[in-house]
Enzyme design. Structure first.
Site, short mmCIF file in Angstrom:
data_model
loop_
_atom_site.label_atom_id
_atom_site.label_comp_id
_atom_site.label_asym_id
_atom_site.label_seq_id
_atom_site.Cartn_x
_atom_site.Cartn_y
_atom_site.Cartn_z
N THR A 1 -26.08 -8.54 11.75
CA THR A 1 -26.98 -8.28 10.63
C THR A 1 -26.19 -7.75 9.44
O THR A 1 -25.35 -6.85 9.60
CB THR A 1 -28.06 -7.27 11.06
OG1 THR A 1 -28.73 -7.82 12.19
CG2 THR A 1 -29.05 -7.00 9.95
N ASN B 1 0.80 -1.22 0.00
CA ASN B 1 0.00 0.00 0.00
C ASN B 1 0.84 1.28 0.00
O ASN B 1 0.34 2.34 -0.33
CB ASN B 1 -0.95 0.01 1.20
CG ASN B 1 -0.28 -0.33 2.49
OD1 ASN B 1 0.33 -1.40 2.65
ND2 ASN B 1 -0.34 0.58 3.44
N CYS C 1 -2.40 5.30 8.25
CA CYS C 1 -2.43 4.82 9.64
C CYS C 1 -1.24 5.31 10.42
O CYS C 1 -1.30 5.44 11.63
CB CYS C 1 -2.43 3.31 9.65
SG CYS C 1 -3.36 2.62 8.29
C1 LIG Z 1 -6.43 -0.13 3.55
C2 LIG Z 1 -5.70 -1.40 3.77
C3 LIG Z 1 -6.08 -2.30 4.78
C4 LIG Z 1 -7.20 -1.98 5.74
O1 LIG Z 1 -8.44 -2.03 5.12
P1 LIG Z 1 -9.70 -1.35 5.85
O2 LIG Z 1 -10.86 -1.74 5.01
O3 LIG Z 1 -9.44 0.12 5.86
O4 LIG Z 1 -9.77 -1.95 7.22
C5 LIG Z 1 -5.40 -3.48 4.90
N1 LIG Z 1 -4.37 -3.78 4.07
C6 LIG Z 1 -3.98 -2.97 3.08
C7 LIG Z 1 -2.86 -3.37 2.19
C8 LIG Z 1 -4.63 -1.74 2.91
O5 LIG Z 1 -4.21 -0.92 1.94
#
Ligand SMILES: *Cc1c(COP(=O)(O)O)cnc(C)c1O
Length: 394
Positions: A238, A152, A326
């Protein structure tokens, strides 16, 4: 409206209009609980069933191998904690990498405290793992290999096919965090020998707070959320009907338009990379030069603080990131940039720009001009840079 250039699509994407339209009826017209027996609930039940079929079809999986979750983090937690629990009698060793998302890394650290042993594989200067090192790390008590499909931060795409083959050869389960890859790169779970896969709708132009977890039928992990019998009694709660419907619509369109969209974005992205590397001195591109997500550009600028750069780009209406969303707000440099071998002072000067199909050449020209101006300005105020320039001319 003031200028807004959104280049943070790895953090989240805009909801696509077709997905929004598909979701709408399930808020106010058909708000039924799909698990109810009356006729009114049949429509939402059908919508959830169809969404499951759609997503399974895109992966070459079966509908009963798809579990709806609240997103990527939950799916990652389920895969890793689920294996640690289900296979505790077989072993306590898990192999992952140093460049995973925190949803994987922090889950592994949590399990280490509970007595698991984790191997964190190194990556090379481009962010690639070595399949040879992976194979050497496998032990008789290895229960899981968890390696992300694409990173990411720097966009590097890992050798998933080779990893799947090694996992299969040694009879070890393979989980991949495909949150950045699903809808952007082709994924067929059988061809790639993937047993468990995490994805999240808001990374492929779907809604936030909904994702899915693929679990191969031969792998029976226990319930992750206890309660009602939803998701074949493995994930109670749900169903988020509008979210699930929107995710399936977004997934269907992302996969259908994947190649065309990737080619279009890469042209714009490559123009941006070329301009920045040519026009900004002491800049470098992070991540693999070819094996990378089509929308990712990640740079380091020497003698610059990434945070200052972000603030000054924000003043020009540019949304960017230094590392991952993050970790923003913390002063530690990105664990990914450290893992590819960058020294702290260089890793601090990083900038991640992630494009969408909406990003135009005009946008990235404005961004390249802005980066050039801002980097020059910040360096002119930097004593480090001044010393460096002096040392070069002496
Ligand atoms: C954004 C991301 C996540 C987290 O996903 P969420 O839906 O925001 O919890 C996990 N792994 C990677 C590689 C990401 O880019």
């Amino acid at each position: 409206m003031e200028k807004l250039i959104y280049l943070d699509n790895a953090a989240t994407t805009a909801l696509r209009p077709e997905a929004f339209e598909a979701m709408k009826p399930y808020f106010m017209e058909n708000y039924s609980n799909p698990n109810s027996v009356y006729t009114f609930a049949q429509q939402s039940k059908k919508a959830v069933d169809e969404a499951r079929e759609t997503i399974a079809g895109l992966l070459g999986a079966k509908a009963n191998e798809i579990y709806f979750t609240a997103g990527g983090s939950e799916s990652d937690n389920w895969a890793i904690k689920g294996c640690a629990e289900a296979f505790a009698s077989k072993g306590k060793h898990i192999i992952t990498t140093k460049i995973e998302h925190h949803a994987v890394l922090h889950t592994c650290e949590y399990l280490e405290k509970k007595g698991c042993e984790i191997t964190y594989l190194d990556v090379d200067e481009n962010g690639m793992i070595s399949v040879e090192q992976l194979e050497q790390a496998i032990r008789p008590d290895t229960i899981l290999i968890s390696i992300m499909f694409a990173n990411n931060e720097i966009g590097t795409v890992e050798p998933i096919r080779e990893i799947g083959a090694v996992a299969k050869k040694h009879g070890v389960l393979f989980h991949t965090d495909a949150v950045q890859a699903f809808g952007h790169l082709p994924i067929q779970v059988d061809e790639l020998n993937i047993d468990l896969l995490s994805a999240s709708a808001h990374k492929f132009y779907g809604p936030k707070g909904v994702g899915f977890f693929y679990m191969r039928n031969s792998v029976k992990l226990g319930a992750y959320v206890h309660g009602g019998a939803q998701e074949r009694a493995r994930r109670a709660g749900t169903s988020n009907v509008p979210g699930i419907v929107g995710m399936a619509k977004a997934a269907e369109l992302a996969v259908a338009q994947m190649q065309e969209s990737a080619e279009k974005i890469a042209v714009v992205r490559d123009h941006l990379i070329k301009r920045v590397l040519e026009e900004v001195p002491y800049s470098r591109l992070n991540g693999h030069p070819e094996q990378r997500l089509p929308n990712n550009a990640n740079f380091c600028f020497r003698f610059i603080e990434g945070e200052s750069l972000l603030i000054m780009l924000d003043q020009r209406g540019i949304c960017a990131s230094s590392g991952s969303a993050c970790t923003s707000g913390s002063l530690d440099p990105s664990h990914v940039l450290l893992a590819i071998g960058l020294p702290h002072e260089i890793a601090h000067g990083s900038l991640r720009l992630t494009l969408s199909e909406q990003t135009t050449l005009e946008d990235v020209d404005y961004v390249a001009d802005s980066i050039k101006a801002v980097v020059e300005r910040l360096r002119s105020m930097s004593p480090l840079y001044e010393d460096f320039v002096k040392s070069q001319t002496e």
